[in-house]
Design a protein around this motif. Structure first.
Motif, PDB file in Angstrom:
ATOM      1  N   GLY A 120       8.877   6.464 -44.034  1.00  0.00           N
ATOM      2  CA  GLY A 120       9.123   5.168 -44.646  1.00  0.00           C
ATOM      3  C   GLY A 120      10.582   4.771 -44.605  1.00  0.00           C
TER       4      GLY A 120
ATOM      5  N   GLY B  84      11.689   1.629 -49.361  1.00  0.00           N
ATOM      6  CA  GLY B  84      10.278   1.942 -49.550  1.00  0.00           C
ATOM      7  C   GLY B  84      10.079   3.325 -50.132  1.00  0.00           C
ATOM      8  N   ASN B  85      10.845   4.305 -49.651  1.00  0.00           N
ATOM      9  CA  ASN B  85      10.747   5.657 -50.187  1.00  0.00           C
ATOM     10  C   ASN B  85      11.325   5.743 -51.599  1.00  0.00           C
ATOM     11  OD1 ASN B  85       9.359   6.966 -48.137  1.00  0.00           O
ATOM     12  ND2 ASN B  85      11.205   7.497 -47.006  1.00  0.00           N
TER      13      ASN B  85
ATOM     14  N   TYR C 148      11.957  11.788 -43.286  1.00  0.00           N
ATOM     15  CA  TYR C 148      10.959  11.097 -42.464  1.00  0.00           C
ATOM     16  C   TYR C 148      10.877  11.658 -41.047  1.00  0.00           C
ATOM     17  CZ  TYR C 148      15.068   8.488 -40.715  1.00  0.00           C
ATOM     18  OH  TYR C 148      16.284   8.145 -40.186  1.00  0.00           O
TER      19      TYR C 148
END
Length: 398
Positions: A146, A150-151, A124
């Motif tokens: 993210g 979430g990832n 990220y």
């Protein structure tokens, strides 16, 4: 190192597994080649010979001048997921997954000889150089903003399901988690979870170097303790079976950026079993409160970070989950003294029937059993078998 086209996603392997990919031709090189061809004028009868020769010369000249590795061009903000070219499963079907930025030392601690797992990084950050470092050391890398969960949901569970489906155990680590023994500790987590059928597990945290949110996650220094059964695990370093991960992802929503993840996993996988979730005390890790380099938590960079509690409570209500449950010990599991002395199976991974199980009294649901020794011995006054187990586990006497 060669770099892939911009439209492709990037795969990275350990240094002895690196694969070559085509070089991306820069616009300036294309112009040089086009110009070389356009400058040639020939009679009609010799056009095929001359054009063919010109193209050959231009291609050779372009290779000499342009076959130079360039930083990857990656779609950072508009990530389009594509299946990675390597379709084989991770080593031993164990996968470490992390959402990593620019301020960590994970490659010095998680990567090395003897790995019984592969590493998947969702990057990220904003540095092409850092991205290339992850590529050189890890099996899979995707550039995607993210949170970790979430990832995990978007990059792995949704967009790379073939990798998810070939993995038996996932170790979802914050990128600043540091293990006392590095690769050996990560291997031990996979082995312990598999040997004792743990649905959810996590390493214990060193109290001196870690942020301790729940007392049950603090390392128990009793020399022969293996793990403690608990009612939930933290999501800064959870290990999940594939089934547990799938059930959790099925009720996950991308609004959740971290807070509430432990209860989401419990809600998805149930709280009926007393032998499904564990803190592994034979593995010790550090969970820093803040980044040493920045003094901040990386999670604070995510939009709506300040709303994370309200978002979780709303989602928990929608899914019928408890939004908060106090953490507690259920029982602790010890290795007998003779097994420790003989170093059998590294002194730890013994058959279940050879381990010593002691339930935590109601007065000791949030404390190590050694601190509750008087309570345990009092309760076992009229139970010679239980007193013998307590002696072997905690006093190291027959």
């Amino acid at each position: 190192q060669h770099t892939p086209p911009a439209s492709e996603e990037h795969t990275c392997t350990h240094t002895n597994q690196a694969e070559q990919t085509p070089v991306r031709m820069s616009p300036s090189c294309k112009k040089k080649k086009d110009g070389a061809v356009a400058a040639i004028t020939v009679p009609r009868e010799g056009i095929f010979i001359l054009v063919g020769g010109a193209i050959g010369i231009a291609l050779c000249w372009g290779m000499i001048n342009c076959d130079t590795p360039r930083p990857p061009i990656v779609e950072k903000d508009n990530f389009i997921a594509r299946a990675f070219s390597d379709l084989s499963p991770p080593r031993a079907r164990n996968l470490v997954f992390t959402s990593a930025g620019d301020n960590n030392d994970l490659m010095d601690n998680w990567i090395g000889p003897g790995m019984e797992y592969d590493v998947f990084v969702a990057y990220y950050g904003n540095s092409p150089e850092r991205f290339l470092q992850y590529q050189r050391h890890c099996r899979w890398v995707a550039w995607h903003k993210g949170s970790k969960i979430g990832n995990f949901w978007e990059v792995l569970y949704v967009n790379h399901r073939h990798i998810f489906n070939q993995t038996e155990y996932f170790f979802m680590l914050d990128d600043d988690i540091w293990f006392s023994r590095g690769v050996a500790d990560i291997n031990a987590m996979f082995r312990t979870s598999r040997a004792y059928n743990l649905t959810l597990a996590m390493p214990s945290f060193d109290a001196e170097t870690s942020r301790i949110s729940w007392e049950i996650t603090e390392h128990d220094p009793t020399p022969n303790i293996l793990f403690s059964y608990v009612n939930k695990v933290e999501f800064n370093a959870p290990m999940l079976t594939r089934d547990a991960a799938a059930k959790t992802m099925e009720i996950y929503h991308p609004r959740i950026i971290g807070y509430g993840s432990p209860m989401l996993a419990v809600c998805a996988n149930g709280n009926q079993s007393e032998t499904a979730y564990a803190v592994v005390h034979s593995v010790v890790a550090s969970n820093p409160a803040r980044r040493a380099s920045t003094g901040k938590r990386e999670l604070e960079l995510i939009p709506d970070y300040e709303k994370r509690r309200e978002v979780w409570k709303e989602h928990a209500h929608e899914k019928g989950c408890d939004d908060k449950v106090p953490s507690r010990y259920i029982a602790s599991v010890y290795v007998p003294r003779d097994a420790m002395n003989n170093n059998e199976d590294d002194g730890m991974l013994l058959p279940e029937e050879r381990l010593l199980h002691i339930k935590h009294p109601d007065e000791c649901k949030r404390r190590h059993l050694l601190s509750c020794l008087d309570i345990l011995l009092t309760q076992a006054t009229d139970d010679p078998a239980q007193r013998s187990i307590i002696n072997q586990a905690l006093l190291q006497t027959d």
